[in-house]
Structure formats: structure tokens, C-alpha cells
Design a protein around this motif. Structure first.
Motif, PDB file in Angstrom:
ATOM      1  N   CYS A 187       0.811  -1.224   0.000  1.00 47.86           N
ATOM      2  CA  CYS A 187       0.000   0.000   0.000  1.00 47.86           C
ATOM      3  C   CYS A 187       0.844   1.274   0.000  1.00 47.86           C
ATOM      4  CB  CYS A 187      -0.979   0.016   1.160  1.00 47.86           C
ATOM      5  SG  CYS A 187      -2.100  -1.409   1.180  1.00 47.86           S
ATOM      6  N   TYR A 235      -1.406   4.382   1.571  1.00 50.92           N
ATOM      7  CA  TYR A 235      -2.282   4.739   0.448  1.00 50.92           C
ATOM      8  C   TYR A 235      -1.955   6.133  -0.106  1.00 50.92           C
ATOM      9  CZ  TYR A 235      -5.822   0.940   0.603  1.00 50.92           C
ATOM     10  OH  TYR A 235      -6.485  -0.260   0.528  1.00 50.92           O
ATOM     11  N   ASN A 266     -12.714  -1.473  -7.839  1.00 52.37           N
ATOM     12  CA  ASN A 266     -11.470  -2.259  -7.798  1.00 52.37           C
ATOM     13  C   ASN A 266     -11.080  -2.836  -9.149  1.00 52.37           C
ATOM     14  OD1 ASN A 266     -11.175  -2.102  -4.830  1.00 52.37           O
ATOM     15  ND2 ASN A 266     -13.026  -3.375  -4.832  1.00 52.37           N
ATOM     16  N   HIS A 284      -6.998  -5.411  -4.662  1.00 46.96           N
ATOM     17  CA  HIS A 284      -5.575  -5.759  -4.694  1.00 46.96           C
ATOM     18  C   HIS A 284      -5.189  -6.546  -5.950  1.00 46.96           C
ATOM     19  CE1 HIS A 284      -5.235  -5.303  -0.021  1.00 46.96           C
ATOM     20  NE2 HIS A 284      -5.003  -4.158  -0.650  1.00 46.96           N
ATOM     21  N   HIS A 294      -3.845  -0.774  -6.528  1.00 46.83           N
ATOM     22  CA  HIS A 294      -5.129  -0.315  -5.990  1.00 46.83           C
ATOM     23  C   HIS A 294      -5.927   0.492  -7.024  1.00 46.83           C
ATOM     24  CE1 HIS A 294      -2.934  -1.360  -2.332  1.00 46.83           C
ATOM     25  NE2 HIS A 294      -4.089  -1.402  -1.700  1.00 46.83           N
TER      26      HIS A 294
END
Length: 550
Positions: A105, A168, A349, A401, A481
């Protein structure tokens, strides 16, 4: 006239070949990537042989070696050699007592010398009974594609650490400074700080700027945060695009997931030049957490730059659905959001990949929360017509992911997904490759010669086996992501020379680094649609990888 070929999906097997396999055979012989590809980047080594590969990792914790590791996939390894290799990520400041360099991340972007900057990640969860809340790392790493090694930048004992954690974050490579000189800097925006406040995570709203020779600084080249530079939103992994044209060229457009888009001026130094932040476009009604943001291909001779945002939804909590809607905004002028035609499927996603024929391939994703109701069917968007086209379904679901990235041979590499469950052994450690329909539409042109290096504003020559109608520079991808922090396609103008068994062309390089930030690009030559079997598809060459700079 035949319909355009839809392309096909193929699972990569242990014999390193892609076939349309029987499901039982797949379960026995699918290639194991060893680590889940939560982050994926194309890497390129120009010497001694020109070679591209895919770097990927999850990098969540140390393994039995005492190190965090990444993996590289080689599409054409020597006979008898595994296509998967492992790389050690050094312990922070080379001290094994420090927290693990869990780059899970993190953010990443390319430097001008084509080394890759990684910043942030995740700290270990606090021990029970404290809740497992993600907090950001402040580490910085460099990956060198030439020797395929990780390193810690900065002086020994004083590494280039950020001032606070970022879980993130979004990293964006800058173009030119206001004086026209190459910036060679990267902006880090957002992400969660390293510590909780009142038991809750806190967003790091202080942007930092990185220069390889200096390390991290706050805005105005200061060592303390600048209050007027604080980001005006709480969102993470924001869509970010360097603006190529117009009065805002060189600034960064932040598109989503927030409903109010913003422009950030990294070079603001005080009145009378405005401010760091400017809200642009009307406030949208659709929040796009885990959606996609794509700078649409910059077409030859055009000074229009548009951003497409699609899918996403509210943050995952109790069955939050995704959206099939899409919107477009012109970031070179006007800054008005317009609705685009909706996708066939609601997605969150998913991954959106620019193809060399100027279409946008959207793959994977799911309808609810992080993994529920996966979408197997791919689709693509044609910016020229505004239409969506359904494409074949993937064999393996790709939800939260997961990654998808354009390869220099024109195919698309998809991998990853931390599902089902929280058990790593159940995650999708495999690769599936999409061969777009243009690979089945006729003879591909071949780039017979092209320079290794091209300079902004210059002319350069290429020689092609067949007559062509287009040339595209596509930046090597860098995705995690649902966010590709480097993706960009630039159409180049050119003039044909006199054919003499082959087809020479004189090509105009991009004018400056705001149009195309420095580094390696895939150079594609495109055959005209009239030569395709369907009459509707441009046919790209295999890319020649070139380095763009000053």
C-alpha cells in the motif's frame, strides 16, 4: 465487413506458455507467482541486451530470510530457468531492529533516470486487544531496473525519510518548472500518518516533494509543513494527472474519489500567483472510492487533454455497490464534467489500461465492497466514439488488490487479488494475459530502427516494415489499488520519407516534460484500420522502448 476480433485471455502455465487450457489442467500446472501482485511495474534494462520484465510485490512482512522481498516475472527466461526471481528489500537504514519495509500500500513513480521511487507503506498492526488499524510508513526506497536491486536513498545514517507516514499515498512525477527547466521531482500526496489520534487514523495532508539529490522537503523547499499547502480533501490513492497543456500546464489535477476535483500548483511561492490549491469543475454527485481515473490519450496535433473517471462507489461497508457510470472533464480548458456512456457492468477495484490503439481496456473489479460479486467480463472504451464494447471474460476473478498493466508486446498482464479470505495461501498468485483483438486483425508493422534516446522538441527518425498511420509513446506502467501513477499515452506527429523497401518516417518528439515526463516509453507504430481484417482496428507494432529526456 467482419466484426473486430474481441481478443482472448490466457492463463500463464508452468511451462511458461499461454494456452487455452482445460480447467483441470490449469489447477495442476498454473505458474505460481510466489507473491501476490498487489503492486506491478514494467521495468526495462537497456544493456547489455534490451530486456523488459514485470516487477511486482505485496511486501507485507518479513519472510523466513528476515527480509521483505519482491518478485520479477521474465517473459522469456533462459531455457531451464524459472521466470520468477526474488529480490531482497533492505531493512530500513540496514537495521534489522527497525519496522519491516512493508511496502504494501505504498506509492511509486519513475524518476528521470528511470530508477523507481517508492514511498510509504504500512506499519505493523498493534497487538491485541487494539484494533488492526492501518498506519503509514515513512520509508523511502529506490529500485534500479538495471541491476534489479532495491536500495535506501540518501547518506548512510541519514536516509531520505518522509516527515511522517503515508499509507495509500499518490506519487506523481513532475514535468517542467516555471522557468522551463526539467523538474526531476516527485510529489507525494495524502496517505495515513504513522500514528493514530484518539484511536483513529489521521490523513497526512501535508504534501512533500522529492528530489534525488536532496531528499524530501515540504513545499517552498521548507523543512516544516506549509499550512496553505495542505490538501483540501481526506481521500487516499487519489487519481492524479500532470496537466500537459494550457495555462495550468505543469500543475497536478486530482480527479477522484472525492466529488470536488482540485488542481495543485507545486511551484506556488506566494502572491500574486494565486495559491497552492484551486477547486475546478462542478461538485459531482458520485463518490468513486476504488474507481479508475485515466488521462485519455493525447492525440497528435491536439492541445486538448481529457480525464475519464469511472466506476467506484462508497467506501466498503456492508455491501456498498459499485457504479457503472463514467464522466469526462477537459483539464486543458473549461473544467466541466460531462457524463460519458455507462459501462455494461458496475465495477469497483477494476483496472483501466490505455492500449496503443487509443482505447481504454477495463478489466476485473467487483460490484460490492472489496470482493463480492466479481466481474469477469472485460470491456473497452473508445474515446473517439464514446462507446463501450464487451470483450471476453477472464478465467480468474481480479478484485481488490489486483493489477493490470500494458506490456511492450501489446498484450495486457493481469495478476493479484487478496481473496478469498484473509489467508494468504488462498490469494491469486497467478498471471492471466489478455491478447487484444488487434493482435488477430492482420500483419503487424515492425519497427526496424529507432533511436534509443529522444530529446524534447527534437526530430528523430524511425524505419518501419509497413506503411503506418500513427505513432504513440506510452509511459511504462506503475499500478496498484486501481491507480496507475505513471500511465500516459502521447500521439506524435510525423512525416513520411521516400519508401525504399522499407518505410522511413521523421517524427516530432514531445515538446516538453509536461506533455510527457522524462523516462522510458513504449514507442508503438500503428497500421491503418483499412488493413485490418475488420476494417475497424488499428494494428500496433511490438513497441521499441526509448528514453525521453532533455
Amino acid at each position: 465487413m467482419a466484426a473486430p476480433h474481441p481478443g482472448k485471455w490466457e492463463i500463464v502455465l508452468e511451462d511458461f506458455q499461454c494456452i487455452d487450457p482445460d480447467p483441470e489442467k490449469v489447477r495442476r500446472s498454473v505458474l505460481d507467482t510466489e507473491k501476490t501482485a498487489m503492486h506491478a511495474l514494467i521495468i526495462y534494462n537497456p544493456a547489455p541486451v534490451r530486456k523488459w520484465k514485470v516487477l511486482y510485490f505485496i511486501a507485507g512482512s518479513r519472510d523466513s530470510s528476515g527480509y521483505v522481498t519482491s518478485r520479477i516475472w521474465d517473459p522469456s527466461p533462459p531455457q531451464g530457468v524459472s521466470p520468477i526471481s526474488s529480490q531482497l528489500i533492505p531493512n530500513w537504514d540496514n537495521d534489522p531492529s527497525t519496522e519491516a519495509p512493508a511496502l504494501l500500500c505504498c506509492g511509486h513513480s519513475r524518476l528521470a533516470d528511470e530508477k523507481i521511487l517508492f514511498a510509504g507503506g504500512i506499519r505493523p498492526f498493534p497487538p491485541p486487544p487494539k484494533p488492526p488499524i492501518a498506519r503509514g510508513l515513512w520509508y523511502t526506497y529506490i529500485f534500479n531496473p538495471v541491476n534489479e536491486q532495491w536500495s535506501i536513498p540518501g547518506p548512510t545514517g541519514n536516509p531520505h525519510a518522509m516527515a511522517d507516514g503515508r499509507f495509500y499515498p499518490t506519487l506523481t512525477t513532475l514535468g517542467t518548472k516555471p522557468d522551463g527547466q526539467l523538474s526531476n521531482q516527485v510529489i507525494a500526496m495524502s496517505g495515513r500518518r504513522k500514528d493514530l489520534v484518539g484511536g483513529n487514523p489521521v490523513v497526512n495532508k501535508d504534501p512533500e516533494i522529492y528530489h534525488p539529490n536532496v531528499g524530501w522537503r515540504f513545499m517552498r523547499n521548507q523543512t516544516v509543513p506549509q499550512p496553505d499547502a495542505q490538501q483540501p480533501f481526506d481521500d487516499l490513492y487519489t487519481g492524479a494527472h500532470l496537466i500537459p497543456f494550457g495555462s495550468n500546464a505543469g500543475k497536478i489535477f486530482y480527479s477522484m474519489p472525492m466529488t470536488q476535483a482540485q488542481i495543485f500548483n507545486p511551484f506556488f511561492d506566494g502572491p500574486p500567483n494565486g495559491g497552492f490549491w484551486t477547486a475546478v469543475g462542478q461538485n459531482r454527485s458520485t463518490y468513486r472510492y476504488a474507481g479508475n481515473s485515466v488521462l485519455l490519450p493525447l492525440l497528435p496535433s491536439s492541445t486538448s487533454a481529457k480525464v475519464l473517471i469511472l466506476g467506484g462507489g462508497n467506501e466498503p461497508n456492508g455491501g456498498q455497490p459499485g457504479s457503472n457510470s463514467a464522466e469526462i472533464i477537459d483539464i486543458s480548458s473549461g473544467f466541466t464534467w460531462e457524463p460519458a456512456n455507462p459501462m455494461f457492468f458496475a465495477r469497483r477495484n477494476s483496472n483501466a489500461v490505455i492500449l496503443p490503439d487509443d482505447t481504454i481496456l477495463v478489466v476485473g473489479g467487483n460490484n460490492k465492497d472489496e470482493h463480492d460479486e466479481p466481474v469477469y467480463t472485460a470491456e473497452k472504451f473508445d474515446p473517439a466514439t464514446g462507446d463501450w464494447t464487451l470483450l471476453p471474460a477472464m478465467n480468474i476473478y481480479r478484485t481488490y488488490h489486483s493489477v493490470a498493466i500494458l506490456l511492450p508486446d501489446g498484450r495486457v498482464w493481469a495478476s493479484g487479488t487478496t481473496h478469498p479470505g484473509q489467508v494468504a495461501e488462498n490469494w491469486q498468485n497467478n498471471i492471466e494475459i489478455h491478447s487484444p483483438g488487434y493482435l488477430f486483425e492482420g500483419t503487424r508493422p515492425e519497427i526496424l530502427s529507432a533511436p534509443d534516446n529522444i530529446t524534447y522538441g527534437s526530430l528523430f527518425g524511425i524505419d518501419v516494415s509497413l506503411p503506418i498511420t500513427g505513432i504513440r509513446l506510452i509511459r511504462l506502467g506503475s499500478v496498484t489499488h486501481a491507480t496507475d501513477m505513471d500511465q500516459r499515452s502521447v500521439g506524435l506527429t510525423f512525416t513520411p520519407g521516400q519508401p525504399n523497401g522499407t518505410n522511413p518516417y521523421t517524427v516530432n518528439a514531445p515538446a516538453n516534460a509536461n506533455i510527457a515526463p522524462p523516462g522510458y516509453y513504449m514507442l508503438f507504430a500503428l497500421r491503418d484500420k483499412q488493413y485490418s481484417l475488420s476494417g475497424q482496428t488499428m494494428i500496433p507494432s511490438v513497441a521499441k522502448i526509448v528514453k525521453l529526456g532533455s
